[in-house]
Structures are given as C-alpha cells and as structure tokens.
Design a protein around this motif. Structure first.
Motif, PDB file in Angstrom:
ATOM      1  N   GLU A 151      76.326  66.777  10.364  1.00 14.26           N
ATOM      2  CA  GLU A 151      76.944  67.017   9.199  1.00 14.26           C
ATOM      3  C   GLU A 151      78.183  66.105   9.107  1.00 14.26           C
ATOM      4  OE1 GLU A 151      79.832  69.761   7.085  1.00 14.26           O
ATOM      5  OE2 GLU A 151      80.161  68.455   8.892  1.00 14.26           O
ATOM      6  N   ALA A 152      78.522  65.568   8.028  1.00 15.33           N
ATOM      7  CA  ALA A 152      79.907  64.785   7.911  1.00 15.33           C
ATOM      8  C   ALA A 152      80.681  65.053   6.654  1.00 15.33           C
ATOM      9  CB  ALA A 152      79.429  63.219   8.017  1.00 15.33           C
ATOM     10  N   LYS A 153      82.168  65.257   6.613  1.00 10.10           N
ATOM     11  CA  LYS A 153      82.635  65.816   5.716  1.00 10.10           C
ATOM     12  C   LYS A 153      83.545  64.835   5.213  1.00 10.10           C
ATOM     13  CE  LYS A 153      83.044  70.268   8.124  1.00 10.10           C
ATOM     14  NZ  LYS A 153      82.136  71.090   7.590  1.00 10.10           N
ATOM     15  N   SER A 154      83.835  64.938   3.710  1.00 10.37           N
ATOM     16  CA  SER A 154      85.018  63.898   3.204  1.00 10.37           C
ATOM     17  C   SER A 154      86.248  64.865   3.471  1.00 10.37           C
ATOM     18  CB  SER A 154      84.820  63.743   1.635  1.00 10.37           C
ATOM     19  OG  SER A 154      84.810  64.778   0.959  1.00 10.37           O
ATOM     20  N   GLY A 155      87.383  64.602   2.772  1.00 14.51           N
ATOM     21  CA  GLY A 155      88.503  65.519   2.921  1.00 14.51           C
ATOM     22  C   GLY A 155      89.873  64.729   3.298  1.00 14.51           C
ATOM     23  N   TYR A 156      89.574  63.437   3.614  1.00 14.76           N
ATOM     24  CA  TYR A 156      90.900  62.591   4.175  1.00 14.76           C
ATOM     25  C   TYR A 156      91.071  61.545   3.025  1.00 14.76           C
ATOM     26  CZ  TYR A 156      90.554  64.630   8.825  1.00 14.76           C
ATOM     27  OH  TYR A 156      90.504  65.360   9.674  1.00 14.76           O
ATOM     28  N   GLY A 157      90.457  62.064   1.906  1.00 14.08           N
ATOM     29  CA  GLY A 157      91.066  61.082   0.422  1.00 14.08           C
ATOM     30  C   GLY A 157      91.976  61.898  -0.399  1.00 14.08           C
ATOM     31  N   LEU A 158      91.470  62.832  -0.862  1.00 14.84           N
ATOM     32  CA  LEU A 158      92.094  64.021  -1.617  1.00 14.84           C
ATOM     33  C   LEU A 158      92.850  63.449  -2.954  1.00 14.84           C
ATOM     34  CD1 LEU A 158      94.267  65.754   0.930  1.00 14.84           C
ATOM     35  CD2 LEU A 158      91.868  66.071   0.409  1.00 14.84           C
ATOM     36  N   ASP A 159      92.218  62.242  -3.504  1.00 14.74           N
ATOM     37  CA  ASP A 159      92.310  61.730  -4.752  1.00 14.74           C
ATOM     38  C   ASP A 159      90.785  61.154  -5.153  1.00 14.74           C
ATOM     39  OD1 ASP A 159      91.856  59.157  -4.006  1.00 14.74           O
ATOM     40  OD2 ASP A 159      94.008  58.623  -3.903  1.00 14.74           O
ATOM     41  N   GLN A 175      72.234  55.606   5.738  1.00 20.48           N
ATOM     42  CA  GLN A 175      71.309  54.918   5.511  1.00 20.48           C
ATOM     43  C   GLN A 175      71.031  53.531   6.580  1.00 20.48           C
ATOM     44  OE1 GLN A 175      72.060  53.873   1.471  1.00 20.48           O
ATOM     45  NE2 GLN A 175      71.180  55.652   0.645  1.00 20.48           N
ATOM     46  N   SER A 176      72.269  53.272   7.258  1.00 18.76           N
ATOM     47  CA  SER A 176      72.202  52.053   8.155  1.00 18.76           C
ATOM     48  C   SER A 176      72.236  52.360   9.601  1.00 18.76           C
ATOM     49  CB  SER A 176      73.382  50.993   7.859  1.00 18.76           C
ATOM     50  OG  SER A 176      74.418  51.790   8.146  1.00 18.76           O
ATOM     51  N   GLY A 177      72.210  53.632   9.917  1.00 22.01           N
ATOM     52  CA  GLY A 177      72.284  53.877  11.312  1.00 22.01           C
ATOM     53  C   GLY A 177      70.984  54.471  12.096  1.00 22.01           C
ATOM     54  N   PRO A 178      71.076  54.760  13.336  1.00 19.59           N
ATOM     55  CA  PRO A 178      69.804  55.243  13.722  1.00 19.59           C
ATOM     56  C   PRO A 178      69.936  56.750  13.725  1.00 19.59           C
ATOM     57  CG  PRO A 178      71.353  54.469  15.523  1.00 19.59           C
ATOM     58  CD  PRO A 178      71.946  53.942  14.290  1.00 19.59           C
ATOM     59  N   TRP A 179      70.959  57.205  13.334  1.00 23.04           N
ATOM     60  CA  TRP A 179      71.329  58.767  13.172  1.00 23.04           C
ATOM     61  C   TRP A 179      70.930  59.159  11.755  1.00 23.04           C
ATOM     62  CZ3 TRP A 179      75.319  55.380  15.166  1.00 23.04           C
ATOM     63  CH2 TRP A 179      75.968  54.700  14.089  1.00 23.04           C
ATOM     64  N   GLU A 180      71.106  60.406  11.459  1.00 28.03           N
ATOM     65  CA  GLU A 180      70.929  60.784  10.081  1.00 28.03           C
ATOM     66  C   GLU A 180      72.326  61.677   9.646  1.00 28.03           C
ATOM     67  OE1 GLU A 180      67.431  63.085  10.257  1.00 28.03           O
ATOM     68  OE2 GLU A 180      68.032  64.160   8.604  1.00 28.03           O
ATOM     69  N   LEU A 181      72.871  61.747   8.505  1.00 29.84           N
ATOM     70  CA  LEU A 181      74.102  62.326   8.258  1.00 29.84           C
ATOM     71  C   LEU A 181      73.823  63.273   6.976  1.00 29.84           C
ATOM     72  CD1 LEU A 181      75.303  60.218  10.028  1.00 29.84           C
ATOM     73  CD2 LEU A 181      77.154  59.980   8.303  1.00 29.84           C
ATOM     74  N   VAL A 182      74.360  64.369   6.916  1.00 21.61           N
ATOM     75  CA  VAL A 182      74.228  65.350   5.988  1.00 21.61           C
ATOM     76  C   VAL A 182      75.541  65.522   5.456  1.00 21.61           C
ATOM     77  CG1 VAL A 182      73.666  67.943   5.402  1.00 21.61           C
ATOM     78  CG2 VAL A 182      72.276  66.556   7.096  1.00 21.61           C
ATOM     79  N   PRO A 183      75.932  65.096   4.009  1.00 15.35           N
ATOM     80  CA  PRO A 183      77.235  65.099   3.551  1.00 15.35           C
ATOM     81  C   PRO A 183      77.740  66.313   2.893  1.00 15.35           C
ATOM     82  CG  PRO A 183      75.385  63.955   2.008  1.00 15.35           C
ATOM     83  CD  PRO A 183      74.823  64.484   3.127  1.00 15.35           C
TER      84      PRO A 183
END
Ligand code: NIG
Ligand code: FE
Length: 441
Positions: A151-159, A175-183
C-alpha cells in the motif's frame, strides 16, 4: 485442482509451505492458523498458483518444459504484503533523527514546522519522474526483504499539483516495477504551512479540489487521514473521509498513535477498511473494532523508531477477536526501516502476537486490509503466484534469528524476481535477470 497443462514452474523440496489457505480475514483463534503443509511443493502456471501439495504428487505434474526450483528444505511463505507505507517522497530527515536522539520530541518538531512539513518542502520540488527515481530503490530493498505488494500513500504534497504528482508516481511505480502498489490518497496528512491559520480553508481544498481530481484521474483506492492532536481532529477527519467516500475512496485512519485521538471509533463509524497505529486505543474502541470488519494495522516499527515504550496492544486485540495486520509504515520521519521483518519481530516481541499470528498479519490479513484477499495473501490454487523463499525451516526461526533478512528468493506473479545465490546454491533462472540489478543485496 490440477489443470491438464503441466505447470510452468515448480518450487519444490520445501520442509514447510505456509499456505494461509482458509478464511480471509483471520480473527480471534483463527489468526494463528497458518495452514502449513510439510514436505511440499508449489506448482505455478502463468501468474497463478496451480497446486500446493506433497512433493511427489506435484513433481509428477511436471513435463520437460517445467522449470524446477529446489529450495533445499527451506520454508516458503506467501509474499509479504506491506499494508501501510509512505514510500514516495523527497529528501531525508537525518538531522531530525539526530535531534530526536538528543532528546527532541517528534510532536514538538512537528509543531515547530519540521517533521512531515520538512518532507513536504522537499517533495514539492520533485517531478513525477524524480519521485519515481527516489522511490524505486526503496521499494527494491523492501521487496528483497520479502514484500511483493505495497500500500502506498500520498500526503507529502499537500497542495493540488504535488498530491497528484505523488499519486502519479505511485501509479508509475506500480506499472513499471516487479512489485504491485495499492494507492491511498492522504491529502489530510497535516496542515501545510500556508494554511496554518486557515484550517477550514485547507479542508475545503482537500474536499473541493483534491478529491474530485483524484477520482477523475482514478489515482487512488483509499483515503487516509492523520487523526491526531497537531494534525486533524475527529470532526475534521470525518468530514474528509465522508467526502472521500462520495468520490469512491474507502476510508483508512491513522488512529490513536500518540494520544487517544478517537480515531479508531471514527474509523469504525465511517466503515474504514483499517485503523492504523493504535498504541493509545481504549477499551471501548477495542470492543467496537472486534464487532466490525475494520482491520487493526499495528505499526510497531514506528513505536520503536520514535523510541516510545507504549506499543499497540496486539495480544489484546487478537484475543478480543479483532482482525489484526502488521505493516512497516515506512516513511522518512517516524519509521525509516525498509524491512517489514523488523515490524514482524516487534509485533511478536513487543505486541505479544505469536509468530503464526504475526505471519497471518503480513499476508492474508494484510491482503484483506487492501481489499485483495480474493487474489493475494495465501498460496491456494487460482490465487496470484506471489511467494517468498526463506533461509529457515520453521516459522519461529524468522524471529529467533532477528535483525537479518531471511528472504532468499522472491517470486511475483509467477516470475523469479531475485535470488540470493550465496545462501542457496542453485541454478540461476532465466527470469531472475529481469530485476536483479535493482537489488542491493
Ligand atoms: O504514519 N503519523 C503520520 N504519518 C506518518 C509519519 C510521517 C512523517 O513523520 O513523515 C506515520 O507515522
Ligand atoms: Fe503512516
């Protein structure tokens, strides 16, 4: 169930395959049921598990095209799932860490405009491709420690643009890694500097500007908030999570971490998929959680890294019948480890989980926490072939030999991603060429 076609790959000669087959999620007494099969092999066709069973029977299904991987008696597990990470960011917080080592407090640093805000300033500087470049080696290291889904979070942009860039980087990494991410969208991580005197204005920005774009670009599955003194209170958090739901995002909550924030109660109220952290959870919240389908995600590596002594009451949560998962919380401030195994050790040695319960917490229950329990989290026919090969033969040895990486092989979607040959001397396999350059060890 065997198909007529011979498997593409058989991983065999394992003294113990931990399958986690059975109910998903696990709770109460079932949390410790790991459904292990002794002297077993795993057959894989394409990106799916074809069979898990006794060595001889599975090997009999091979034909001359089947690739064989001999694990020399070692234990096999479902790929670990890290259900709470913040892996996309700019800069580092070494100076803050040094200050904390000298006695400074995490919350004071945050209140003074450091902490999360320092990472926000560094992250806003970076383009999507730079964010991807910075995150890739982190994910590679985490994957070499056994994690196949994050699982991967945003939250360091804040705009608006910076939050979207972070989510776009998460998508590109997926899309590019061997892993998978859940946003997960986490625009409500803290109040950015420019809104420090206008809380309502920032919440309006999240609700009116960020969430509609996140939905329009289909950039997230979940919406998370930091419900904590110094971040967002219960009413503010509720407003954001309810708005997230209207935009198709399932809630998650950073709850009861540094104080009894009420975050767990709010999470149950809004139907959060998980409430995370929980050192300060109260009895009433434990009961509410036990009666809910919300997962408690323990993040003991954070408690350790913040040098606090109050860990989440894992034993009590399991005994009460709560669905329990464990994650790394990787981020540059409060949990800078790249190893989910460190969190696993602390879940056992500080939160009171048994080794088996902790393993369910990073596999089947973590899959549930990400709403992917039908495809991920266990080694059963038809499920995605995500598995890891260890250098041990019994679950307890993962913790007994604490502090080291026990993962010697990672298979994602049926492909061998990396194999440490110095531990187990076996044939190099064709697939391992693909991504091995990404791994430091
Ligand atoms: O989960 N608690 C809030 N967010 C992160 C910390 C983020 C940071 O310090 O940069 C966490 O611990
Ligand atoms: Fe977090």
């Amino acid at each position: 169930m065997m198909s007529d076609k011979a498997p593409d790959l058989i991983v065999h000669n394992s003294s113990l395959v931990v399958t986690m087959a059975g109910s998903a999620p696990r709770r109460g007494a079932e949390q410790g049921e790991i459904a292990a099969v002794a002297d077993a092999a795993v057959a894989i066709t394409g990106d799916r598990i074809a069979e898990v069973g006794p060595e001889k029977r599975v090997l009999d299904s091979a034909d001359r095209h089947t690739r064989l991987i001999d694990v020399d008696g070692r234990m096999i597990l479902p790929g670990y799932i890290d259900a709470h990470t913040h892996p996309v960011y700019g800069g580092d917080r070494t100076d803050e860490f040094i200050a904390r080592l000298r006695g400074a407090d995490y919350e004071d640093i945050h209140a003074a405009g450091g902490g999360i805000q320092a990472t926000v300033r560094a992250t806003r500087e970076l383009s999507v491709s730079r964010l991807v470049e910075e995150a890739r080696p982190r994910l590679a290291r985490m994957m070499s420690n056994g994690v196949t889904t994050f699982e991967a979070k945003s939250g360091y942009g804040l705009d608006v643009p910076s939050e979207l860039r972070q989510l776009q980087a998460i998508r590109e990494l997926d899309q590019s890694g061997p892993w998978e991410l859940v946003p997960t969208f986490m625009g409500a991580h803290t109040l950015p500097d420019e809104f420090k005197d206008d809380r309502a204005g920032y919440i309006e920005l999240v609700v009116e500007k960020m969430l509609p774009q996140v939905e329009a670009l289909d950039l997230a599955d979940f919406c998370d908030v930091f419900c904590e003194r110094g971040a967002f209170d219960v009413d503010e958090s509720r407003e954001i999570l309810e708005a997230g739901k209207r935009h198709g995002l399932t809630p998650r909550v950073h709850a009861d971490e540094l104080s009894p924030s009420g975050g767990t109660k709010l999470g149950v109220e809004v139907g959060a998929r998980s409430v995370d952290h929980l050192p300060f959870i109260d009895d009433e919240s434990v009961e509410l959680l036990a009666d809910s389908d919300t997962t408690a995600i323990l993040l003991p590596a954070t408690t350790f890294f913040l040098m606090k002594d109050r860990y989440a009451p894992g034993r009590r949560l399991v005994d009460a019948g709560v669905i329990v998962a464990v994650a790394s919380d990787h981020n540059p401030g409060s949990s800078h480890t790249l190893s989910l195994e460190r969190a696993l050790e602390l879940a056992v040695m500080r939160c009171g989980l048994s080794v088996e319960e902790a393993l369910a917490a990073v596999t089947i229950n973590a899959a549930y926490a990400l709403e992917h329990q039908g495809r991920l989290g266990s080694l059963e026919p038809g499920k995605q072939a995500d598995l890891i090969i260890t250098d041990v033969t019994r679950p307890e040895q993962l913790i007994y030999g604490w502090g080291v990486n026990h993962i010697t092989g990672v298979i994602k979607r049926g492909k061998m991603i990396n194999r440490r040959r110095h531990r187990l001397q076996h044939r190099q396999h064709k697939e391992s060429r693909g991504f091995s350059h990404l791994f430091g060890d």
